[in-house]
Write an enzyme that holds these catalytic residues in place. Structure first.
Site, PDB file in Angstrom:
ATOM      1  N   ASN A  69       0.902  -1.015  -0.080  1.00  0.00           N
ATOM      2  CA  ASN A  69       0.092   0.091   0.066  1.00  0.00           C
ATOM      3  C   ASN A  69       0.849   1.137  -0.100  1.00  0.00           C
ATOM      4  O   ASN A  69       0.764   1.990   0.946  1.00  0.00           O
ATOM      5  CB  ASN A  69      -1.025  -0.008   1.153  1.00  0.00           C
ATOM      6  CG  ASN A  69      -0.118  -0.056   2.540  1.00  0.00           C
ATOM      7  OD1 ASN A  69       0.863  -1.007   2.884  1.00  0.00           O
ATOM      8  ND2 ASN A  69      -0.927   0.385   3.433  1.00  0.00           N
ATOM      9  N   ASP A  73       4.111  -5.642  12.006  1.00  0.00           N
ATOM     10  CA  ASP A  73       3.266  -4.565  11.306  1.00  0.00           C
ATOM     11  C   ASP A  73       3.742  -3.388  11.334  1.00  0.00           C
ATOM     12  O   ASP A  73       3.004  -2.093  11.906  1.00  0.00           O
ATOM     13  CB  ASP A  73       1.536  -4.617  11.954  1.00  0.00           C
ATOM     14  CG  ASP A  73       0.583  -3.960  11.049  1.00  0.00           C
ATOM     15  OD1 ASP A  73       0.974  -3.681   9.751  1.00  0.00           O
ATOM     16  OD2 ASP A  73      -0.416  -3.912  11.347  1.00  0.00           O
TER      17      ASP A  73
END
Length: 441
Positions: free
Chosen positions: A96, A304
């Site tokens: 992304n 993450d």
């Protein structure tokens, strides 16, 4: 005749498939050449590892390094610098970015940007969309591709496949294990009014446990129909752990450091710095994630790592972005959990090296074994340190763990036979290369 090596790591406690014990490691070129008593061996360089524990190189399979397009908060060099300072030897970076990594050209661009510039080895997830399912068989096999990543719920960026038909079209084409962000977009839209302006503690009320569970249930139903292997990222709820325990034949499970460490009580102290997707939840969910680790339901650990600047995070909720740093703190925070008895060192190694290699078919990494890449993470299990913002090498320069005292610390990072980090300092220029995968050779 005594053997001759380029590098010998001597005197440390090696944690490998034989357990933990005192063994030397001889390295020739980029590979491990011998393990055992190398006291009579000659070497171009010797590392004295007495008092240290030697782990297989830590692999973090979920990071967001923001390049291209968002480099004011991170890029491939700064993110990978943070990785190796934290003892991480390989990362899988997310799609992304801007432009999105959804085609061969965008993937090749990232590989070119990364090679010999990133400090650790790398692979890149390719975003699955409603437009590119026909390209997936090719995309999965390209050099540097970690596999296909799909967002079923909106998060940072514009990647989104919210409909079952879109997920099914992607899984009909995948042959490698595909990774999923599981939050139900329809429920997210229905519940937006539950966000309380200025109160990030309402984040887990909006993005509740049913939002996560509904998406995960939908994914597993489709995966069974399409006979596909899936990987559920950053599982954050007790309900998902219980559900996924019945689907381990096709679904692997990632848990993250922050979901194992923080709880909703920490919003009062950290505010939007704690804001993540999926959210930090109340303590019962954290306790269930630990049960998932203990029972083997959780397969691997990921950070993450998703940096934003402090200025961005200071915006009032819900204008504030979701995400925090994590790649540099994964190892010390989890070693602190090891020292506290929440998991064994062997379990940590399986979740950060052998596990990722097994799930994703990584070639030559994940074990300390002859013929494997000489990727080693050297740690002092008893070193007591305080994590501080000033230690964070990420461009955004902050961590939610600022001020946290931990026991267990990364001392050295060796990647393909080269000492890359030692005692908090970079020891070599960036020489990162693409991780290889058996299904893509």
């Amino acid at each position: 005749m005594p053997a001759i090596f380029d590098l010998v790591v001597k005197g440390g406690v090696v944690v490998d498939h034989n357990g933990a014990g005192g063994r030397d490691i001889g390295i020739i070129g980029e590979k491990i050449a011998e393990i055992g008593d190398l006291s009579r061996a000659s070497a171009g360089e010797t590392i004295d590892a007495r008092g240290l524990t030697i782990l297989p190189g830590v692999i973090d399979t979920q990071v967001h390094f923001r390049e291209p397009g968002l480099t004011h908060k991170e890029d491939l060099e700064t993110g990978s610098r943070a990785a190796v300072l934290g003892g991480v030897t390989s990362v899988f970076e997310m799609p992304n970015t801007n432009p999105l990594t959804t085609n061969a050209e965008a993937l090749a661009d990232k590989v070119v940007r990364a090679k010999n510039r990133m400090h650790c080895d790398f692979a890149f997830w390719v975003g699955g969309t409603t437009e590119n399912p026909r390209d997936i068989p090719e995309l999965e096999r390209l050099p540097g591709a970690a596999g296909i990543k799909v967002f079923m719920g909106s998060s940072t960026g514009s990647l989104l496949v919210e409909e079952d038909e879109g997920v099914a079209a992607i899984l009909a084409q995948t042959r490698r294990r595909a990774a999923f962000h599981c939050e139900d977009e329809f429920r997210l839209n229905e519940r937006k009014a539950l966000r309380v302006p200025g109160d990030p503690a309402s984040h887990p009320v909006w993005r509740d446990e049913i939002t996560a569970l509904t998406s995960t249930e939908r994914l597993l139903r489709i995966a069974r129909e399409k006979r596909a292997l899936v990987h559920v990222l950053h599982v954050s709820t007790a309900e998902e752990i219980d559900f996924l325990s019945g689907h381990k034949d096709i679904a692997s499970v990632e848990v993250t450091t922050h979901h194992l460490t923080f709880s909703a009580e920490d919003y009062a102290r950290l505010g939007t710095k704690l804001q993540m997707n999926p959210p930090i939840r109340d303590a019962r969910h954290r306790d269930s994630l630990w049960r998932g680790v203990a029972q083997g339901i959780a397969d691997i650990l990921g950070s993450d790592h998703a940096p934003h600047t402090l200025e961005e995070k200071a915006k009032p909720y819900p204008q504030s972005p979701s995400g925090m740093t994590g790649v540099q703190t994964l190892l010390p925070v989890m070693l602190d959990h090891v020292n506290a008895g929440r998991l064994t060192l062997a379990r940590f190694v399986d979740m950060t090296s052998a596990g990722p290699a097994r799930l994703f078919g990584i070639v030559g990494k994940g074990r300390i074994a002859v013929g494997y890449d000489a990727d080693l993470t050297l740690v002092d299990l008893k070193r007591r340190k305080t994590i501080e913002n000033g230690w964070i090498a990420s461009r955004c320069g902050w961590t939610p763990y600022d001020g946290k005292e931990v026991v267990g610390w990364p001392v050295g990072t060796i990647i393909r036979g080269a000492r890359v980090m030692w005692e908090g300092e970079l020891a070599a220029p960036g020489r990162g290369g693409a991780v290889r995968f058996g299904q893509a050779l």
